[in-house]
Design a protein around this motif. Sequence first.
Motif, PDB file in Angstrom:
ATOM      1  N   GLU A 181       0.823  -1.206   0.000  1.00 17.85           N
ATOM      2  CA  GLU A 181       0.000   0.000   0.000  1.00 17.85           C
ATOM      3  C   GLU A 181       0.860   1.260   0.000  1.00 17.85           C
ATOM      4  N   ILE A 182       1.900   1.268   0.831  1.00 16.15           N
ATOM      5  CA  ILE A 182       2.756   2.443   0.961  1.00 16.15           C
ATOM      6  C   ILE A 182       3.476   2.770  -0.350  1.00 16.15           C
ATOM      7  N   LEU A 183       3.926   1.741  -1.057  1.00  9.67           N
ATOM      8  CA  LEU A 183       4.775   1.939  -2.232  1.00  9.67           C
ATOM      9  C   LEU A 183       4.030   1.900  -3.561  1.00  9.67           C
ATOM     10  N   LYS A 184       2.725   1.763  -3.512  1.00  9.57           N
ATOM     11  CA  LYS A 184       1.979   1.561  -4.756  1.00  9.57           C
ATOM     12  C   LYS A 184       2.085   2.740  -5.725  1.00  9.57           C
ATOM     13  N   ASP A 185       2.265   3.967  -5.213  1.00 10.70           N
ATOM     14  CA  ASP A 185       2.367   5.139  -6.092  1.00 10.70           C
ATOM     15  C   ASP A 185       3.751   5.779  -6.029  1.00 10.70           C
ATOM     16  N   ALA A 186       4.745   4.995  -5.631  1.00  4.63           N
ATOM     17  CA  ALA A 186       6.112   5.504  -5.543  1.00  4.63           C
ATOM     18  C   ALA A 186       6.948   5.029  -6.729  1.00  4.63           C
ATOM     19  N   THR A 187       8.027   5.750  -6.998  1.00  4.53           N
ATOM     20  CA  THR A 187       8.956   5.340  -8.053  1.00  4.53           C
ATOM     21  C   THR A 187      10.350   5.030  -7.503  1.00  4.53           C
ATOM     22  N   TRP A 188      10.596   5.457  -6.255  1.00  2.00           N
ATOM     23  CA  TRP A 188      11.935   5.302  -5.674  1.00  2.00           C
ATOM     24  C   TRP A 188      11.789   4.953  -4.201  1.00  2.00           C
ATOM     25  N   PHE A 189      12.616   4.019  -3.721  1.00  2.00           N
ATOM     26  CA  PHE A 189      12.653   3.668  -2.300  1.00  2.00           C
ATOM     27  C   PHE A 189      14.085   3.777  -1.806  1.00  2.00           C
ATOM     28  N   HIS A 190      14.271   4.470  -0.665  1.00  2.00           N
ATOM     29  CA  HIS A 190      15.602   4.653  -0.096  1.00  2.00           C
ATOM     30  C   HIS A 190      15.666   4.128   1.332  1.00  2.00           C
ATOM     31  N   TRP A 191      16.734   3.381   1.609  1.00  2.00           N
ATOM     32  CA  TRP A 191      17.003   2.899   2.969  1.00  2.00           C
ATOM     33  C   TRP A 191      18.492   3.073   3.224  1.00  2.00           C
ATOM     34  N   SER A 192      18.916   2.842   4.452  1.00  2.00           N
ATOM     35  CA  SER A 192      20.351   2.916   4.739  1.00  2.00           C
ATOM     36  C   SER A 192      20.739   1.817   5.707  1.00  2.00           C
ATOM     37  N   GLY A 193      22.058   1.634   5.858  1.00  2.00           N
ATOM     38  CA  GLY A 193      22.567   0.601   6.744  1.00  2.00           C
ATOM     39  C   GLY A 193      22.320   0.879   8.208  1.00  2.00           C
ATOM     40  N   ILE A 194      21.774   2.047   8.540  1.00  2.00           N
ATOM     41  CA  ILE A 194      21.462   2.363   9.932  1.00  2.00           C
ATOM     42  C   ILE A 194      20.271   1.558  10.425  1.00  2.00           C
ATOM     43  N   THR A 195      19.220   1.444   9.604  1.00  2.00           N
ATOM     44  CA  THR A 195      18.005   0.758  10.048  1.00  2.00           C
ATOM     45  C   THR A 195      18.251  -0.702  10.399  1.00  2.00           C
TER      46      THR A 195
END
Length: 340
Positions: free
Chosen positions: A123-137
């Motif tokens: 649901e969260i990503l259905k209208d997104a084009t880019w996802f960003h995460w980092s090694g901190i999480t």
Amino acid sequence: MGKIVTFGEIMLRLSTERFLRFSQAKSFNATYGGGEFNVAVSLANFGELSEFVTKLPDNEIGESALMEMRKRNVISKNVLFGKDRLGIYFLETGAGTRSSNVVYDRAHSAMAKIKKGTFNWDEILKDATWFHWSGITPAISNSAAEECLEAVKTAHKLGLTISCDLNYRSKLWKYGKEPHEVMPDLLKYSNVILGDIDTAYFMLGLNKEYPNYQDLKSLPILYDKIVEKCPNLELIATTLRYSVSASHQRIGGVLYDKKNIYDADIKEVTPVVDRVGSGDAFMGGLIYGLLNHIDDKQKAINIAVASCCLKHTIYGDYNLVSVADINKFIEGENTGKVSR
């Protein structure tokens, strides 16, 4: 214009005033920050639709953090609330030959205690084009790493571009797993990685290398070993930082697209107002550059370096600059004269 979603923890930042040591401080400046949130703020300042996904404590401090997201024009509709607490970090700002120091107080935070399945990523990503995460999480807890993997898998399934800032924090990996046991499963889905070659090798379980970033001909050989471990990888970027002192930094960067190396000129940054968040500023600039100059990778790395340099002149975690500010910097209008 597609939405960019970032995932991580926003923290309360408590920093000493006037370069005081912790033992000298009688009060702390209270602001907010956190790697992935800082990236979201940069992108919002650049005019992009950016959303931050996190979990906050259900109390006044959590509400204050939510207000901060809204103040910075970051979408917060998928922020969840629960028990526990907001993570904190204490910052002692260095000067001259004395380095800055960070002390984390984020154990048992709302984000550290999330469980796999907490967020509805489809649901969260259905209208997104880019996802960003980092090694901190994935560093803050095993369950946060599991939820991050769910997010990355969903983003990959939906065809989003996935970026990661490796962001190794030795003070955080304390729950019984080493980076090389966790990060490879996450990185194999990533399309864009920001990080030093030696950090990438460490997280992927490769033998340590000692890269010479001035030797552009040798870099593809080293970067290709990372590509071999990350089948979806398209681009690798590295921030080049040469610390003359805590108050004087020399900043550059390189970008590799599996064929060519693009390098940005080294810039002198002095005096440094606040170094914290400068890597996130680089990441935000890189994402913006790649989205808006897809066929000009040199332009993208130039924007990333300019973003990083300008962040050093701004107090706090966020890079509060515009695209116009970045363009002026790239064009050489960086003398600091008053704009009248």
